[in-house]
Motif scaffolding. Structure first.
Motif, PDB file in Angstrom:
ATOM      1  N   PHE A 170       0.991  64.906  62.536  1.00 26.35           N
ATOM      2  CA  PHE A 170       2.089  65.857  62.364  1.00 26.35           C
ATOM      3  C   PHE A 170       2.033  66.925  63.455  1.00 26.35           C
ATOM      4  CE2 PHE A 170       1.994  64.085  58.114  1.00 26.35           C
ATOM      5  CZ  PHE A 170       3.316  64.177  57.672  1.00 26.35           C
ATOM      6  N   PRO A 171       3.162  67.598  63.718  1.00 26.74           N
ATOM      7  CA  PRO A 171       3.144  68.680  64.703  1.00 26.74           C
ATOM      8  C   PRO A 171       2.499  69.958  64.180  1.00 26.74           C
ATOM      9  CG  PRO A 171       5.354  68.389  63.822  1.00 26.74           C
ATOM     10  CD  PRO A 171       4.536  67.258  63.297  1.00 26.74           C
ATOM     11  N   SER A 172       2.282  70.082  62.872  1.00 25.32           N
ATOM     12  CA  SER A 172       1.628  71.258  62.307  1.00 25.32           C
ATOM     13  C   SER A 172       1.350  71.003  60.838  1.00 25.32           C
ATOM     14  CB  SER A 172       2.510  72.513  62.447  1.00 25.32           C
ATOM     15  OG  SER A 172       3.663  72.400  61.634  1.00 25.32           O
ATOM     16  N   THR A 173       0.412  71.772  60.269  1.00 21.96           N
ATOM     17  CA  THR A 173       0.182  71.649  58.831  1.00 21.96           C
ATOM     18  C   THR A 173       1.393  72.158  58.055  1.00 21.96           C
ATOM     19  OG1 THR A 173      -0.979  73.774  58.865  1.00 21.96           O
ATOM     20  CG2 THR A 173      -2.322  71.794  58.934  1.00 21.96           C
ATOM     21  N   ARG A 174       2.130  73.116  58.609  1.00 22.62           N
ATOM     22  CA  ARG A 174       3.324  73.606  57.920  1.00 22.62           C
ATOM     23  C   ARG A 174       4.348  72.487  57.756  1.00 22.62           C
ATOM     24  NH1 ARG A 174       4.538  79.806  59.929  1.00 22.62           N
ATOM     25  NH2 ARG A 174       2.387  80.552  59.846  1.00 22.62           N
ATOM     26  N   ALA A 175       4.546  71.720  58.833  1.00 26.97           N
ATOM     27  CA  ALA A 175       5.478  70.596  58.738  1.00 26.97           C
ATOM     28  C   ALA A 175       4.986  69.573  57.723  1.00 26.97           C
ATOM     29  CB  ALA A 175       5.645  69.948  60.109  1.00 26.97           C
ATOM     30  N   ALA A 176       3.680  69.357  57.696  1.00 26.75           N
ATOM     31  CA  ALA A 176       3.121  68.394  56.741  1.00 26.75           C
ATOM     32  C   ALA A 176       3.285  68.882  55.311  1.00 26.75           C
ATOM     33  CB  ALA A 176       1.643  68.158  57.063  1.00 26.75           C
ATOM     34  N   ILE A 177       2.986  70.164  55.052  1.00 25.34           N
ATOM     35  CA  ILE A 177       3.126  70.708  53.703  1.00 25.34           C
ATOM     36  C   ILE A 177       4.573  70.587  53.231  1.00 25.34           C
ATOM     37  CG2 ILE A 177       3.008  72.814  52.314  1.00 25.34           C
ATOM     38  CD1 ILE A 177       0.619  73.665  54.065  1.00 25.34           C
ATOM     39  N   ALA A 178       5.509  70.901  54.128  1.00 25.49           N
ATOM     40  CA  ALA A 178       6.924  70.848  53.758  1.00 25.49           C
ATOM     41  C   ALA A 178       7.338  69.440  53.349  1.00 25.49           C
ATOM     42  CB  ALA A 178       7.782  71.354  54.916  1.00 25.49           C
ATOM     43  N   LEU A 179       7.020  68.452  54.171  1.00 23.15           N
ATOM     44  CA  LEU A 179       7.434  67.085  53.859  1.00 23.15           C
ATOM     45  C   LEU A 179       6.712  66.551  52.634  1.00 23.15           C
ATOM     46  CD1 LEU A 179       8.919  64.471  54.487  1.00 23.15           C
ATOM     47  CD2 LEU A 179       7.064  63.865  56.054  1.00 23.15           C
ATOM     48  N   LEU A 180       5.409  66.781  52.553  1.00 22.31           N
ATOM     49  CA  LEU A 180       4.631  66.241  51.446  1.00 22.31           C
ATOM     50  C   LEU A 180       5.056  66.859  50.113  1.00 22.31           C
ATOM     51  CD1 LEU A 180       1.245  66.300  53.335  1.00 22.31           C
ATOM     52  CD2 LEU A 180       2.317  64.224  52.437  1.00 22.31           C
ATOM     53  N   SER A 181       5.286  68.158  50.103  1.00 23.63           N
ATOM     54  CA  SER A 181       5.692  68.797  48.846  1.00 23.63           C
ATOM     55  C   SER A 181       7.068  68.315  48.404  1.00 23.63           C
ATOM     56  CB  SER A 181       5.665  70.319  48.988  1.00 23.63           C
ATOM     57  OG  SER A 181       6.530  70.761  50.009  1.00 23.63           O
ATOM     58  N   ARG A 182       7.985  68.167  49.348  1.00 27.31           N
ATOM     59  CA  ARG A 182       9.317  67.659  48.978  1.00 27.31           C
ATOM     60  C   ARG A 182       9.217  66.242  48.431  1.00 27.31           C
ATOM     61  NH1 ARG A 182      10.914  69.958  53.950  1.00 27.31           N
ATOM     62  NH2 ARG A 182      11.056  67.875  54.873  1.00 27.31           N
ATOM     63  N   THR A 183       8.343  65.442  49.020  1.00 22.01           N
ATOM     64  CA  THR A 183       8.176  64.062  48.560  1.00 22.01           C
ATOM     65  C   THR A 183       7.674  64.025  47.123  1.00 22.01           C
ATOM     66  OG1 THR A 183       7.677  63.367  50.835  1.00 22.01           O
ATOM     67  CG2 THR A 183       7.054  61.868  49.053  1.00 22.01           C
ATOM     68  N   VAL A 184       6.682  64.857  46.822  1.00 23.49           N
ATOM     69  CA  VAL A 184       6.142  64.888  45.460  1.00 23.49           C
ATOM     70  C   VAL A 184       7.168  65.445  44.488  1.00 23.49           C
ATOM     71  CG1 VAL A 184       4.374  65.907  43.971  1.00 23.49           C
ATOM     72  CG2 VAL A 184       3.753  65.035  46.240  1.00 23.49           C
ATOM     73  N   LEU A 185       7.855  66.522  44.888  1.00 23.41           N
ATOM     74  CA  LEU A 185       8.804  67.173  43.973  1.00 23.41           C
ATOM     75  C   LEU A 185      10.007  66.285  43.650  1.00 23.41           C
ATOM     76  CD1 LEU A 185       8.671  70.771  45.442  1.00 23.41           C
ATOM     77  CD2 LEU A 185       8.026  70.105  43.130  1.00 23.41           C
ATOM     78  N   ARG A 186      10.343  65.397  44.562  1.00 24.91           N
ATOM     79  CA  ARG A 186      11.467  64.492  44.293  1.00 24.91           C
ATOM     80  C   ARG A 186      11.180  63.572  43.109  1.00 24.91           C
ATOM     81  NH1 ARG A 186      12.504  64.152  49.996  1.00 24.91           N
ATOM     82  NH2 ARG A 186      11.077  62.381  50.152  1.00 24.91           N
ATOM     83  N   ARG A 187       9.909  63.390  42.832  1.00 22.50           N
ATOM     84  CA  ARG A 187       9.534  62.481  41.740  1.00 22.50           C
ATOM     85  C   ARG A 187       9.692  63.110  40.363  1.00 22.50           C
ATOM     86  NH1 ARG A 187       4.329  58.952  42.949  1.00 22.50           N
ATOM     87  NH2 ARG A 187       5.062  57.800  44.769  1.00 22.50           N
ATOM     88  N   THR A 188       9.660  64.443  40.294  1.00 24.19           N
ATOM     89  CA  THR A 188       9.677  65.128  39.003  1.00 24.19           C
ATOM     90  C   THR A 188      10.503  66.398  39.098  1.00 24.19           C
ATOM     91  OG1 THR A 188       7.386  64.386  38.722  1.00 24.19           O
ATOM     92  CG2 THR A 188       8.209  65.986  37.135  1.00 24.19           C
ATOM     93  N   ALA A 189      11.237  66.721  38.083  1.00 28.44           N
ATOM     94  CA  ALA A 189      11.982  67.979  38.054  1.00 28.44           C
ATOM     95  C   ALA A 189      10.990  69.135  38.038  1.00 28.44           C
ATOM     96  CB  ALA A 189      12.878  68.038  36.826  1.00 28.44           C
ATOM     97  N   PRO A 190      11.056  70.049  39.001  1.00 25.65           N
ATOM     98  CA  PRO A 190      10.065  71.120  39.076  1.00 25.65           C
ATOM     99  C   PRO A 190      10.062  72.043  37.863  1.00 25.65           C
ATOM    100  CG  PRO A 190      11.868  71.479  40.637  1.00 25.65           C
ATOM    101  CD  PRO A 190      12.027  70.095  40.105  1.00 25.65           C
ATOM    102  N   ASP A 191      11.164  72.095  37.106  1.00 24.84           N
ATOM    103  CA  ASP A 191      11.181  72.944  35.912  1.00 24.84           C
ATOM    104  C   ASP A 191      10.225  72.425  34.845  1.00 24.84           C
ATOM    105  OD1 ASP A 191      12.979  74.672  36.976  1.00 24.84           O
ATOM    106  OD2 ASP A 191      14.740  73.740  36.061  1.00 24.84           O
ATOM    107  N   THR A 192      10.017  71.122  34.833  1.00 26.21           N
ATOM    108  CA  THR A 192       9.125  70.547  33.833  1.00 26.21           C
ATOM    109  C   THR A 192       7.739  70.259  34.384  1.00 26.21           C
ATOM    110  OG1 THR A 192       9.907  68.312  34.379  1.00 26.21           O
ATOM    111  CG2 THR A 192      11.044  69.489  32.598  1.00 26.21           C
ATOM    112  N   ALA A 193       7.598  70.215  35.686  1.00 28.96           N
ATOM    113  CA  ALA A 193       6.297  69.955  36.312  1.00 28.96           C
ATOM    114  C   ALA A 193       6.126  70.918  37.489  1.00 28.96           C
ATOM    115  CB  ALA A 193       6.206  68.512  36.778  1.00 28.96           C
ATOM    116  N   PRO A 194       5.610  72.103  37.234  1.00 34.93           N
ATOM    117  CA  PRO A 194       5.497  73.108  38.290  1.00 34.93           C
ATOM    118  C   PRO A 194       4.400  72.779  39.293  1.00 34.93           C
ATOM    119  CG  PRO A 194       4.425  73.882  36.305  1.00 34.93           C
ATOM    120  CD  PRO A 194       5.087  72.585  35.951  1.00 34.93           C
ATOM    121  N   VAL A 195       4.374  73.553  40.338  1.00 36.92           N
ATOM    122  CA  VAL A 195       3.323  73.465  41.354  1.00 36.92           C
ATOM    123  C   VAL A 195       2.327  74.586  41.104  1.00 36.92           C
ATOM    124  CG1 VAL A 195       2.800  73.651  43.818  1.00 36.92           C
ATOM    125  CG2 VAL A 195       4.840  72.400  43.066  1.00 36.92           C
ATOM    126  N   TRP A 196       1.079  74.220  40.897  1.00 35.31           N
ATOM    127  CA  TRP A 196       0.029  75.221  40.739  1.00 35.31           C
ATOM    128  C   TRP A 196      -0.482  75.606  42.124  1.00 35.31           C
ATOM    129  CZ3 TRP A 196      -3.653  73.549  36.151  1.00 35.31           C
ATOM    130  CH2 TRP A 196      -2.904  73.511  34.966  1.00 35.31           C
TER     131      TRP A 196
END
Length: 464
Positions: A170-196
């Protein structure tokens, strides 16, 4: 050779002045440098300052020095000649200093120590000799040879276990965090499965997770790291963001018991763990505990690494090790968002690894940073012990100072320091829950001779 004593960092000024003379040809290959004692006397410096400058020149390949013999300029390739209309710097003047981060800026390595000679040679070689096939679209996730080389390195240093196809550049950890978090969040509604997320936490990660749509739940950090048992009764997470090797900003290392606890929680809830291993290379108090990824038995940990803290942020090169269960989705995101990194940069770093420069640089900088951390911590303890409690300082590039009087505004203290040319960060804004006031101070670019002055300036700013 004129040194600007009011600027401090005399060792760095001397190093850069001699380096400039070597690169410009004023000091040609083979020429004998003055003895450290002779130069110290002529410039009115301590001999240790001159010795340190010579050691940096030797470590970066500008100078050779055999036991019992004088230091001499190494035979290096000269830089491309400047246009004739540009005058050569006069021998008796110091070149303008490079624009470097202000002292006490957290999370920034010593950019003056960047191994520019070796890196420049390898980058030029990559530009000349990279096979044409590698210049196309066939390696959007990174050069396969680089993935294998990085894995070989972190398998030894961090206990990471993965297959080469799991490692994406990746070009940066920020870019990686952004893509990876969006990928995980797409699987579950964030209202029912928050990010700790750790509390306090790395501000950029917190902002990126919010931009991705995460509903953040702060989980307290204590002397053993994130305390997930204190989050009992909360909705189970879909993602947990942690910095276990050196928690940002407290600096604590997550204990083995906490590591096993968070892995078990992820197994039970089906959550992924985003392990940001941002500066684990610099451990000053024994061998670091292995990465979470290396003891994960069920594929819940996404591991992030970066060159920003080891070499330089401007290289724009980071990597993620993605569990098989997420790999196809993340690869699709990399392609769609065009997150590829220059193949020349990748090839240069591959050679840097293979030739042993990366390991040597880490060893050299670990020694330097350990000395700077120790000296700064001692000076801060002496000057500020009555008003501040210090973080562990056993690794990493920054040290946390917690104000004993929580009525002191850390934002005002940081602003006062910034007016004096420093760049520490207030800690209280890094909390989502109840804040604790303090300063986060970077140690990487602070020369030992400036540590006492910096500590005294912190004490004076807290007392205002």
């Amino acid at each position: 050779m004129a040194l600007e004593r009011a600027r401090g960092d005399l060792q760095g000024q001397l190093f850069r002045a001699l380096r400039a003379r070597i690169l410009s040809g004023i000091l040609p290959p083979g020429v004998r440098l003055p003895s450290t004692r002779q130069l110290a006397v002529s410039l009115g410096l301590s001999r240790s300052t001159v010795v340190s400058a010579y050691e940096r020149l030797q470590a970066e390949g500008y100078v050779t020095n055999a036991a019992g013999k004088a230091s001499r300029v190494a035979d290096i390739m000269p830089p491309v000649a400047a246009p004739s209309r540009l005058p050569r710097p006069a021998p008796n003047t110091l070149p303008a200093p490079a624009q470097l981060p202000a002292p006490l800026a957290p999370g920034v390595p010593d950019l003056a120590a960047f191994p520019s000679v070796q890196w420049g040679r390898l980058l030029a070689s990559a530009a000349r000799h990279l096979p044409g096939a590698e210049l196309g679209y066939d390696a959007p996730f990174g050069l396969p040879a680089l993935a294998k080389a990085i894995l070989a390195h972190i398998a030894v240093t961090r206990g990471v276990a993965a297959e080469p196809e799991q490692l994406l550049i990746f070009p940066s950890t920020r870019a990686a965090i952004a893509l990876l978090s969006r990928t995980v969040l797409r699987r579950t509604a964030p209202d029912t499965a928050p990010v700790w997320i750790e509390d306090p936490a790395y501000p950029s990660a917190r902002q990126i997770l919010r931009e991705a749509g995460a509903r953040l739940v702060p989980v307290p950090v204590d002397g053993e790291g994130i305390h997930v048992l204190q989050a009992a009764g909360l909705p189970p997470p879909c993602l947990i963001y942690v910095t276990p090797s050196h928690q940002y900003p407290t600096g604590v290392t997550m204990s083995l018991a906490r590591r096993l606890s968070i892995l078990e929680l992820a197994r039970q809830t089906g959550a992924f763990i985003l392990e940001d291993d941002y500066d684990s290379e610099f451990q000053f108090d024994g061998r670091p505990i292995a990465a979470l990824q290396g003891i994960d038995q069920v594929g819940t940990v996404i591991y992030l690494g970066t060159l920003s803290k080891v070499l330089a942020p401007g290289l724009r090169l980071a990597y993620a090790i993605v569990p098989h269960g997420l790999l196809a989705e993340v690869q699709r995101g990399v392609r769609l968002e065009g997150l590829a990194v220059s193949v020349h940069m990748q090839a240069a770093f591959l050679a840097f690894l293979r030739e042993g420069h990366f390991g040597a640089h880490i060893r050299r900088m670990s020694t330097l940073y350990a000395a700077r951390m120790t000296r700064f911590r001692e000076e801060v303890q002496r000057a500020c012990g009555a008003v501040a409690e210090l973080g562990p300082g056993t690794g990493g590039l920054q040290l946390a100072l917690w104000f004993r009087n929580q009525n002191v505004g850390d934002g005002a203290v940081a602003a006062s320091m910034q007016r004096q040319g420093y760049a520490p960060q207030p800690i209280s804004p890094m909390y989502l829950g109840a804040p604790r006031a303090g300063l986060l101070c970077g140690i990487a670019g602070l020369m030992p001779e400036r540590a006492r002055t910096a500590a005294a300036d912190i004490a004076a700013a807290v007392a205002l």
